[in-house]
Scaffold this motif. Structure first.
Motif, PDB file in Angstrom:
ATOM      1  N   LEU A  86       0.551  -1.174   0.086  1.00 24.64           N
ATOM      2  CA  LEU A  86      -0.119   0.024   0.060  1.00 24.64           C
ATOM      3  C   LEU A  86       0.862   1.141  -0.276  1.00 24.64           C
ATOM      4  CD1 LEU A  86      -3.102  -1.074   2.690  1.00 24.64           C
ATOM      5  CD2 LEU A  86      -3.198  -1.108  -0.267  1.00 24.64           C
ATOM      6  N   ASP A  87       1.973   1.233   0.980  1.00 26.31           N
ATOM      7  CA  ASP A  87       2.980   2.284   0.109  1.00 26.31           C
ATOM      8  C   ASP A  87       3.714   1.839  -1.219  1.00 26.31           C
ATOM      9  OD1 ASP A  87       2.496   3.041   2.802  1.00 26.31           O
ATOM     10  OD2 ASP A  87       4.671   1.818   4.216  1.00 26.31           O
ATOM     11  N   ALA A  88       3.714   1.617  -1.668  1.00 23.47           N
ATOM     12  CA  ALA A  88       3.825   1.719  -3.039  1.00 23.47           C
ATOM     13  C   ALA A  88       3.230   1.757  -3.700  1.00 23.47           C
ATOM     14  CB  ALA A  88       4.911  -0.122  -2.910  1.00 23.47           C
ATOM     15  N   ILE A  89       1.900   1.737  -3.583  1.00 22.33           N
ATOM     16  CA  ILE A  89       0.974   1.909  -4.420  1.00 22.33           C
ATOM     17  C   ILE A  89       0.671   3.371  -4.663  1.00 22.33           C
ATOM     18  CG2 ILE A  89       0.462  -0.181  -5.371  1.00 22.33           C
ATOM     19  CD1 ILE A  89      -2.286   0.241  -4.175  1.00 22.33           C
ATOM     20  N   ALA A  90       0.171   3.544  -3.458  1.00 23.51           N
ATOM     21  CA  ALA A  90      -0.288   4.956  -3.075  1.00 23.51           C
ATOM     22  C   ALA A  90       0.166   6.008  -3.636  1.00 23.51           C
ATOM     23  CB  ALA A  90      -0.719   5.429  -1.410  1.00 23.51           C
ATOM     24  N   PRO A  91       1.621   6.096  -3.635  1.00 25.44           N
ATOM     25  CA  PRO A  91       2.082   7.480  -4.472  1.00 25.44           C
ATOM     26  C   PRO A  91       1.346   7.738  -5.775  1.00 25.44           C
ATOM     27  CG  PRO A  91       3.675   6.377  -3.287  1.00 25.44           C
ATOM     28  CD  PRO A  91       2.684   5.886  -2.771  1.00 25.44           C
ATOM     29  N   HIS A  92       1.198   6.553  -6.196  1.00 25.74           N
ATOM     30  CA  HIS A  92       0.717   6.465  -8.373  1.00 25.74           C
ATOM     31  C   HIS A  92      -0.695   6.162  -8.777  1.00 25.74           C
ATOM     32  CE1 HIS A  92       4.796   5.770  -8.460  1.00 25.74           C
ATOM     33  NE2 HIS A  92       4.681   5.090  -7.348  1.00 25.74           N
ATOM     34  N   LEU A  93      -2.048   6.971  -7.555  1.00 22.80           N
ATOM     35  CA  LEU A  93      -2.492   6.400  -7.524  1.00 22.80           C
ATOM     36  C   LEU A  93      -3.098   7.508  -7.872  1.00 22.80           C
ATOM     37  CD1 LEU A  93      -3.854   3.540  -4.585  1.00 22.80           C
ATOM     38  CD2 LEU A  93      -3.822   3.581  -7.047  1.00 22.80           C
ATOM     39  N   ALA A  94      -4.757   7.887  -8.501  1.00 21.07           N
ATOM     40  CA  ALA A  94      -5.003   9.342  -8.688  1.00 21.07           C
ATOM     41  C   ALA A  94      -7.224   8.876  -9.647  1.00 21.07           C
ATOM     42  CB  ALA A  94      -4.387  10.113 -10.890  1.00 21.07           C
ATOM     43  N   ALA A  95      -7.424  10.140  -8.842  1.00 20.58           N
ATOM     44  CA  ALA A  95      -8.585  10.721  -9.385  1.00 20.58           C
ATOM     45  C   ALA A  95      -9.252   9.275 -10.408  1.00 20.58           C
ATOM     46  CB  ALA A  95      -8.872  11.722  -9.728  1.00 20.58           C
ATOM     47  N   GLY A  96     -10.136   9.067 -10.432  1.00 17.21           N
ATOM     48  CA  GLY A  96     -10.955   8.060 -11.532  1.00 17.21           C
ATOM     49  C   GLY A  96      -9.970   6.913 -11.280  1.00 17.21           C
TER      50      GLY A  96
END
Length: 355
Positions: A86-96
């Motif tokens: 979750l720490d790894a994916i969180a910075p790359h997630l975006a609206a939509g």
């Protein structure tokens, strides 16, 4: 849909097979790097069991490559890998985008929601009470899918995104999802911890000696009574939060289509239908290393907050601490980051709705 699957164990591989068959476009990111090592060149994934295929794979070299551009991100790792993933994916997630956690435990969706809120990102995080299918790695380039669940509970954080979460889950995996009130209902609907802990206690030496033993065939009447008694505690905890969740008998009916009755009898019926399912051959199994620290321990925390005693859950933690010479409470790396003890029961329930 383009779907990023994070994790490449049995469940992640099973999702690749299912989604490909439904016309979706899965891309894999293996946090350990095992997928890149196993599937070099043009190697195919061989799928057997309820699904049969030889599939080419799209494998991402790193997290950003997998998550960027994906419409849906499915987290399919064991719970002791949740925080790092979750720490790894969180910075790359975006609206939509939308995230699906399969299967949810130990407040993982809340942890991710807080990471995203700190960035000002508001996206649906759908949490499943269990996995959409049962599968295991059968070799370095293969997977055996032993079952596809007919019914599956889902809730979304924030709760205001519930319909979006439900619609996306159905678009990917079909009309097998039932909407639950909120994230807490999902947490209290996970039947793996009591069932696995009881079965491991009853078959401890068989696992430790590496013997072949049938998973469901070894849930005897006595083991089943432990599961039933732990279920009474879980249902009482749900009631303290004003929730009604499925009993263990309901779970067996929905997941396996067997007639309701004592757990020992229901497990025997499952065994007759699926005798090939074996129990673990080691104590280093997710039945212990995942279900004790990330299953029993969070319920113990909820019990303290709600003032509901859970003596059998506490006993299970203490026994496996002794059996494995480990401190399983200390192995949960999500709970310390969430500081749940500062909440009252009502405050925590609102937090788990995203209110």
């Amino acid at each position: 849909m383009r779907v990023a699957i994070v994790g490449f164990g049995g469940i992640g591989r099973g999702y690749v097979a299912y989604l490909t068959g439904q016309g979706h476009e899965p891309v894999i990111w293996s946090p350990s790097g095992a997928a890149l090592a196993d599937f070099s060149g043009d190697a195919l994934l061989t799928v057997t069991g309820k699904l049969e295929a030889d599939l080419p794979l799209r494998i991402a070299r790193h997290c950003a490559e997998a998550v960027g551009g994906a419409e849906v991100v499915i987290v399919a790792v064991q719970a002791n890998g949740f925080r790092a993933v979750l720490d790894a994916i969180a910075p790359h997630l975006a609206a939509g985008q939308i995230v699906i956690i399969s299967a949810h435990c130990s407040f993982a969706a809340l942890y991710l929601h807080r990471l995203l809120s700190a960035r000002g990102v508001d996206i649906p995080i759908a949490a499943w009470a269990t996995t959409a299918l049962t599968a295991r790695k059968s070799g370095p380039r293969s997977v055996h899918v032993s079952g596809i669940r007919a019914k599956l509970d889902v809730a979304t954080l924030p709760a205001g995104h519930a319909q979006v979460g439900l619609d996306v889950c159905r678009s990917l995996f079909g009309d097998r999802f039932e909407l639950r009130e909120d994230l807490l209902a999902i947490m209290l609907s996970n039947l793996n911890p009591p069932a696995h802990v009881a079965n491991m206690l009853g078959n401890l030496t068989r696992a430790e000696r590496g013997e072949d033993w049938p998973n469901y065939g070894s849930i005897t009447q006595g083991v089943g009574r432990i599961v039933d008694a732990m279920d009474v505690e879980r249902l009482a905890l749900a009631g303290a939060f004003g929730l009604s969740v499925r009993s263990v008998q309901d779970h067996y009916v929905h997941s396996f289509g067997v007639a309701a009755g004592p757990v020992g009898e229901m497990a025997a019926a499952v065994y007759r239908n699926r005798p090939e399912l074996l129990g673990p051959k080691t104590l280093e199994t997710r039945f212990i290393t995942e279900d004790v620290p990330f299953g029993l321990v969070p319920l113990e925390a909820l019990g303290r907050i709600a003032g509901v005693p859970l003596p059998l859950h506490k006993a299970g933690i203490a026994l496996f601490d002794a059996i494995c010479a480990r401190d399983f409470r200390a192995e949960n790396d999500l709970l310390p980051a969430l500081d749940l003890e500062r909440f009252t029961a009502d405050e925590l329930h609102r937090e788990l709705r995203g209110a």
